[in-house]
Motif scaffolding. Structure first.
Motif, PDB file in Angstrom:
ATOM      1  N   ALA A  28      -9.728 -20.753   3.887  1.00 39.71           N
ATOM      2  CA  ALA A  28     -10.072 -19.669   4.673  1.00 39.71           C
ATOM      3  C   ALA A  28     -10.740 -18.401   3.821  1.00 39.71           C
ATOM      4  CB  ALA A  28      -8.954 -19.165   5.377  1.00 39.71           C
ATOM      5  N   LEU A  29     -10.279 -18.666   2.514  1.00 37.76           N
ATOM      6  CA  LEU A  29     -10.769 -17.550   1.400  1.00 37.76           C
ATOM      7  C   LEU A  29     -11.956 -18.350   0.745  1.00 37.76           C
ATOM      8  CD1 LEU A  29      -7.048 -17.067   0.161  1.00 37.76           C
ATOM      9  CD2 LEU A  29      -8.739 -14.958   1.320  1.00 37.76           C
ATOM     10  N   ASP A  30     -12.509 -19.147   1.094  1.00 42.25           N
ATOM     11  CA  ASP A  30     -13.744 -19.738   0.424  1.00 42.25           C
ATOM     12  C   ASP A  30     -13.630 -20.085  -0.900  1.00 42.25           C
ATOM     13  OD1 ASP A  30     -15.417 -19.510   2.822  1.00 42.25           O
ATOM     14  OD2 ASP A  30     -15.684 -17.509   2.407  1.00 42.25           O
ATOM     15  N   ASN A  31     -12.179 -20.541  -1.239  1.00 47.07           N
ATOM     16  CA  ASN A  31     -11.811 -20.870  -2.630  1.00 47.07           C
ATOM     17  C   ASN A  31     -11.720 -19.676  -3.454  1.00 47.07           C
ATOM     18  OD1 ASN A  31     -10.867 -23.445  -1.955  1.00 47.07           O
ATOM     19  ND2 ASN A  31     -12.856 -23.898  -1.520  1.00 47.07           N
ATOM     20  N   LYS A  32     -12.058 -18.376  -2.946  1.00 46.82           N
ATOM     21  CA  LYS A  32     -11.763 -17.239  -4.015  1.00 46.82           C
ATOM     22  C   LYS A  32     -10.389 -17.193  -4.753  1.00 46.82           C
ATOM     23  CE  LYS A  32     -15.424 -14.599  -1.127  1.00 46.82           C
ATOM     24  NZ  LYS A  32     -15.519 -13.654  -0.423  1.00 46.82           N
ATOM     25  N   LEU A  33      -9.416 -17.705  -3.975  1.00 50.43           N
ATOM     26  CA  LEU A  33      -8.403 -17.760  -4.461  1.00 50.43           C
ATOM     27  C   LEU A  33      -7.934 -19.275  -4.460  1.00 50.43           C
ATOM     28  CD1 LEU A  33      -6.491 -14.740  -3.327  1.00 50.43           C
ATOM     29  CD2 LEU A  33      -7.240 -15.102  -5.680  1.00 50.43           C
ATOM     30  N   SER A  34      -7.468 -20.114  -5.583  1.00 46.44           N
ATOM     31  CA  SER A  34      -7.078 -21.625  -5.386  1.00 46.44           C
ATOM     32  C   SER A  34      -5.751 -21.757  -4.890  1.00 46.44           C
ATOM     33  CB  SER A  34      -7.234 -21.988  -7.031  1.00 46.44           C
ATOM     34  OG  SER A  34      -6.211 -21.698  -7.741  1.00 46.44           O
ATOM     35  N   ARG A  35      -5.579 -23.218  -4.470  1.00 45.30           N
ATOM     36  CA  ARG A  35      -4.318 -23.385  -3.868  1.00 45.30           C
ATOM     37  C   ARG A  35      -3.133 -23.075  -4.917  1.00 45.30           C
ATOM     38  NH1 ARG A  35      -0.536 -26.932  -4.425  1.00 45.30           N
ATOM     39  NH2 ARG A  35       0.471 -27.699  -2.530  1.00 45.30           N
ATOM     40  N   GLN A  36      -3.517 -23.329  -6.285  1.00 40.25           N
ATOM     41  CA  GLN A  36      -2.661 -23.259  -7.160  1.00 40.25           C
ATOM     42  C   GLN A  36      -2.252 -21.725  -7.437  1.00 40.25           C
ATOM     43  OE1 GLN A  36      -5.416 -25.048  -7.575  1.00 40.25           O
ATOM     44  NE2 GLN A  36      -4.390 -27.046  -7.749  1.00 40.25           N
ATOM     45  N   ALA A  37      -3.105 -20.850  -7.401  1.00 40.01           N
ATOM     46  CA  ALA A  37      -2.717 -19.423  -7.359  1.00 40.01           C
ATOM     47  C   ALA A  37      -1.945 -19.131  -6.392  1.00 40.01           C
ATOM     48  CB  ALA A  37      -4.340 -18.589  -7.359  1.00 40.01           C
ATOM     49  N   LEU A  38      -2.138 -19.570  -4.917  1.00 43.23           N
ATOM     50  CA  LEU A  38      -1.449 -19.179  -4.043  1.00 43.23           C
ATOM     51  C   LEU A  38      -0.313 -19.657  -3.950  1.00 43.23           C
ATOM     52  CD1 LEU A  38      -4.327 -19.821  -1.081  1.00 43.23           C
ATOM     53  CD2 LEU A  38      -3.468 -17.693  -1.996  1.00 43.23           C
ATOM     54  N   HIS A  39       0.059 -20.821  -4.579  1.00 39.98           N
ATOM     55  CA  HIS A  39       1.046 -21.516  -4.943  1.00 39.98           C
ATOM     56  C   HIS A  39       2.245 -20.413  -5.732  1.00 39.98           C
ATOM     57  CE1 HIS A  39       4.464 -24.480  -5.399  1.00 39.98           C
ATOM     58  NE2 HIS A  39       4.397 -24.049  -6.397  1.00 39.98           N
ATOM     59  N   ARG A  40       1.449 -19.858  -6.892  1.00 40.18           N
ATOM     60  CA  ARG A  40       2.332 -19.025  -7.724  1.00 40.18           C
ATOM     61  C   ARG A  40       2.706 -17.610  -7.225  1.00 40.18           C
ATOM     62  NH1 ARG A  40      -0.429 -18.199 -13.343  1.00 40.18           N
ATOM     63  NH2 ARG A  40       1.741 -17.895 -13.688  1.00 40.18           N
ATOM     64  N   TYR A  41       1.749 -17.079  -6.206  1.00 39.09           N
ATOM     65  CA  TYR A  41       2.184 -15.934  -5.436  1.00 39.09           C
ATOM     66  C   TYR A  41       3.399 -16.172  -4.692  1.00 39.09           C
ATOM     67  CZ  TYR A  41      -2.780 -14.411  -6.461  1.00 39.09           C
ATOM     68  OH  TYR A  41      -3.720 -14.182  -7.022  1.00 39.09           O
ATOM     69  N   GLU A  42       3.512 -17.316  -4.070  1.00 33.47           N
ATOM     70  CA  GLU A  42       4.517 -17.533  -3.090  1.00 33.47           C
ATOM     71  C   GLU A  42       5.684 -18.156  -3.487  1.00 33.47           C
ATOM     72  OE1 GLU A  42       4.892 -20.941   0.407  1.00 33.47           O
ATOM     73  OE2 GLU A  42       3.328 -19.761   0.841  1.00 33.47           O
ATOM     74  N   LYS A  43       5.623 -18.352  -5.015  1.00 34.81           N
ATOM     75  CA  LYS A  43       6.878 -18.618  -5.798  1.00 34.81           C
ATOM     76  C   LYS A  43       7.399 -17.520  -6.471  1.00 34.81           C
ATOM     77  CE  LYS A  43       7.547 -22.844  -4.476  1.00 34.81           C
ATOM     78  NZ  LYS A  43       8.841 -23.126  -3.450  1.00 34.81           N
ATOM     79  N   ALA A  44       6.741 -16.395  -6.396  1.00 34.67           N
ATOM     80  CA  ALA A  44       7.155 -14.960  -6.957  1.00 34.67           C
ATOM     81  C   ALA A  44       6.960 -14.984  -8.507  1.00 34.67           C
ATOM     82  CB  ALA A  44       8.504 -14.654  -6.552  1.00 34.67           C
ATOM     83  N   GLU A  45       6.096 -15.764  -8.819  1.00 34.33           N
ATOM     84  CA  GLU A  45       5.594 -16.045 -10.168  1.00 34.33           C
ATOM     85  C   GLU A  45       4.478 -14.971 -10.486  1.00 34.33           C
ATOM     86  OE1 GLU A  45       4.312 -20.074 -11.220  1.00 34.33           O
ATOM     87  OE2 GLU A  45       6.304 -21.193 -10.413  1.00 34.33           O
ATOM     88  N   VAL A  46       3.803 -14.511  -9.853  1.00 37.06           N
ATOM     89  CA  VAL A  46       2.749 -13.651  -9.920  1.00 37.06           C
ATOM     90  C   VAL A  46       2.603 -12.792  -8.964  1.00 37.06           C
ATOM     91  CG1 VAL A  46       0.012 -13.171 -10.509  1.00 37.06           C
ATOM     92  CG2 VAL A  46       1.412 -15.430 -11.346  1.00 37.06           C
ATOM     93  N   LEU A  47       2.271 -11.514  -9.070  1.00 34.14           N
ATOM     94  CA  LEU A  47       1.886 -10.398  -7.932  1.00 34.14           C
ATOM     95  C   LEU A  47       0.489 -10.195  -8.140  1.00 34.14           C
ATOM     96  CD1 LEU A  47       3.118  -8.447  -6.016  1.00 34.14           C
ATOM     97  CD2 LEU A  47       3.139  -6.864  -7.613  1.00 34.14           C
ATOM     98  N   PRO A  48      -0.199 -10.541  -7.117  1.00 33.73           N
ATOM     99  CA  PRO A  48      -1.615 -10.256  -7.210  1.00 33.73           C
ATOM    100  C   PRO A  48      -2.212  -8.740  -7.207  1.00 33.73           C
ATOM    101  CG  PRO A  48      -1.061 -11.005  -4.971  1.00 33.73           C
ATOM    102  CD  PRO A  48       0.231 -10.944  -5.757  1.00 33.73           C
ATOM    103  N   ASP A  49      -3.290  -8.673  -7.684  1.00 27.73           N
ATOM    104  CA  ASP A  49      -3.897  -7.111  -7.729  1.00 27.73           C
ATOM    105  C   ASP A  49      -4.351  -6.855  -6.328  1.00 27.73           C
ATOM    106  OD1 ASP A  49      -6.474  -8.319  -7.434  1.00 27.73           O
ATOM    107  OD2 ASP A  49      -6.983  -8.307  -9.596  1.00 27.73           O
ATOM    108  N   THR A  50      -4.732  -5.502  -6.343  1.00 30.23           N
ATOM    109  CA  THR A  50      -5.093  -4.911  -5.098  1.00 30.23           C
ATOM    110  C   THR A  50      -6.371  -5.744  -4.521  1.00 30.23           C
ATOM    111  OG1 THR A  50      -4.249  -2.581  -5.895  1.00 30.23           O
ATOM    112  CG2 THR A  50      -5.738  -2.894  -4.031  1.00 30.23           C
ATOM    113  N   GLU A  51      -7.245  -6.061  -5.302  1.00 31.55           N
ATOM    114  CA  GLU A  51      -8.403  -6.527  -4.427  1.00 31.55           C
ATOM    115  C   GLU A  51      -8.021  -8.005  -4.147  1.00 31.55           C
ATOM    116  OE1 GLU A  51     -12.762  -8.661  -6.227  1.00 31.55           O
ATOM    117  OE2 GLU A  51     -11.471  -7.614  -7.585  1.00 31.55           O
ATOM    118  N   LYS A  52      -7.108  -8.743  -4.556  1.00 38.24           N
ATOM    119  CA  LYS A  52      -6.430  -9.853  -3.998  1.00 38.24           C
ATOM    120  C   LYS A  52      -5.717  -9.745  -2.898  1.00 38.24           C
ATOM    121  CE  LYS A  52      -7.139 -12.428  -8.313  1.00 38.24           C
ATOM    122  NZ  LYS A  52      -7.454 -11.662  -9.302  1.00 38.24           N
TER     123      LYS A  52
END
Length: 354
Positions: A28-52
């Motif tokens: 849905a994001l046209d792969n502007k964010l990868s599945r792996q990146a989304l997984h890291r957000y959901e696991k609280a490993e990374v906090l995305p920046d404002t643009e993301k």
């Protein structure tokens, strides 16, 4: 709880609310964010920046502020109607959409400082196992809520006045309604917005779910419990002495026109009226079966020949929102966030009225 953990929990909720897997969301994001990146957000490993975050809010149909809302909403055990036909993915969508709306609603009430304690009208009522029990329960609710014997014009508004939160959710036709308690003490009833063109059906569903909220049941089968909740709903909409006044104490048959007149006045379907008349002893089992056979033959089970024209809605949330805004308790950007709208969209719709 750290900011990354707050974001992770809210992000997962928004993903489930939209019925997305991580891969679905990446697409849905046209792969502007990868599945792996989304997984890291959901696991609280990374906090995305404002643009993301802005990309995610657009894809998930929530405001950026949504991801950092801290109002806690925990649902108690839920009994869905038509449970056997509800897929786990759809159940998750319903749960998360219910929680999302309630988190905004409860935050708004907290900002205003409202006391909204629910007073249970049947707290001391014994367990039910028969029509006589649920009919008596309906009488008590009508009495304690000062409803008299008159038609109930707006069930949603009535329930909200009694501090029962009503949530409308647009999902597939396999879902009618649910009831639960939020945070252990706030009663909630949800219904399917797709049934909005049949207000008599919404009314019946809301009161059926109210029965599940209010009544205690003996050790009875699920099917019998559902029948009792149907009977409670009918008794709330059309009290027994009222239906006997309208139809008489015993009838050999009923006309579609007289059933339609009662439907239009009391907001209860013709089929529910006949089932209620059967439970009251006005019509016998043989006639009831004949009536439903006729309804099926005429293709009237879904679209009855006479419609109830009432409206079921409540504007309480919006009223509280504009009250808080005009009194300066919230900013316009906060009002937009609580409405799950962008600031530009909210201003376009409402600013000329202030």
């Amino acid at each position: 709880m750290e900011l990354k953990e707050i974001f992770a929990a809210r992000f997962k909720s928004a993903r489930l609310m939209n019925g997305f897997s991580l891969q679905d969301l990446a697409k849905a994001l046209d792969n502007k964010l990868s599945r792996q990146a989304l997984h890291r957000y959901e696991k609280a490993e990374v906090l995305p920046d404002t643009e993301k975050i802005n990309l995610l809010s657009s894809a998930l149909n929530v405001s950026p502020d949504y991801f950092f809302r801290t109002t806690q909403v925990e649902l108690s055990d839920i009994e869905y109607r038509k449970l056997s036909r509800l897929a786990p993915k759809e159940a998750a969508i319903i749960n998360e959409r219910t929680k999302e709306y309630l988190s905004r609603y409860l935050e708004l009430e907290e900002i205003i400082g409202l006391q909204t304690e629910f007073q249970h009208p049947l707290a001391d009522f014994p367990p039910v196992s028969s029509y006589e029990h649920v009919n008596k329960a309906a009488e008590i609710v009508r009495q304690k809520w000062n409803l008299g014997k008159v038609p109930l014009n707006n069930i949603i508004e009535l329930l909200e006045e009694k501090n029962i939160k009503v949530v409308k959710i647009e999902v597939s036709d396999t879902f009618d309604g649910l009831q639960t308690f939020v945070n252990g003490h706030i009663p909630v009833i949800a219904y399917n917005l797709r049934k909005a063109d049949k207000p008599d059906r919404i009314r019946f569903t809301l009161l059926h779910e109210l029965a599940h909220l209010l009544l205690k049941f003996d050790n009875i089968p699920h099917k019998q419990k559902e029948i009792l909740c149907h009977q409670f709903s009918a008794a709330m909409l059309l009290p027994e002495d009222v239906i006997k006044t309208e139809l008489g104490t015993y009838r050999n048959k009923l006309s579609i026109l007289e059933l339609g007149i009662i439907k239009k006045q009391y907001g209860i379907s013709m089929q529910a009226i006949v089932m209620h008349a059967n439970a009251c002893g006005i019509v016998n089992e043989h006639y009831t079966k004949q009536f439903f056979f006729m309804m099926k033959q005429m293709n009237w089970k879904i679209d009855e020949p006479i419609e109830y024209e009432g409206r079921e809605e409540s504007n309480r949330f919006e009223q509280l929102l504009f009250r808080a805004l005009i009194e300066g308790q919230i900013s316009m950007s906060k009002a937009a966030s609580l409405s799950n709208q962008s600031l530009a969209e909210f201003k376009r719709m409402h600013q000329p009225l202030f």
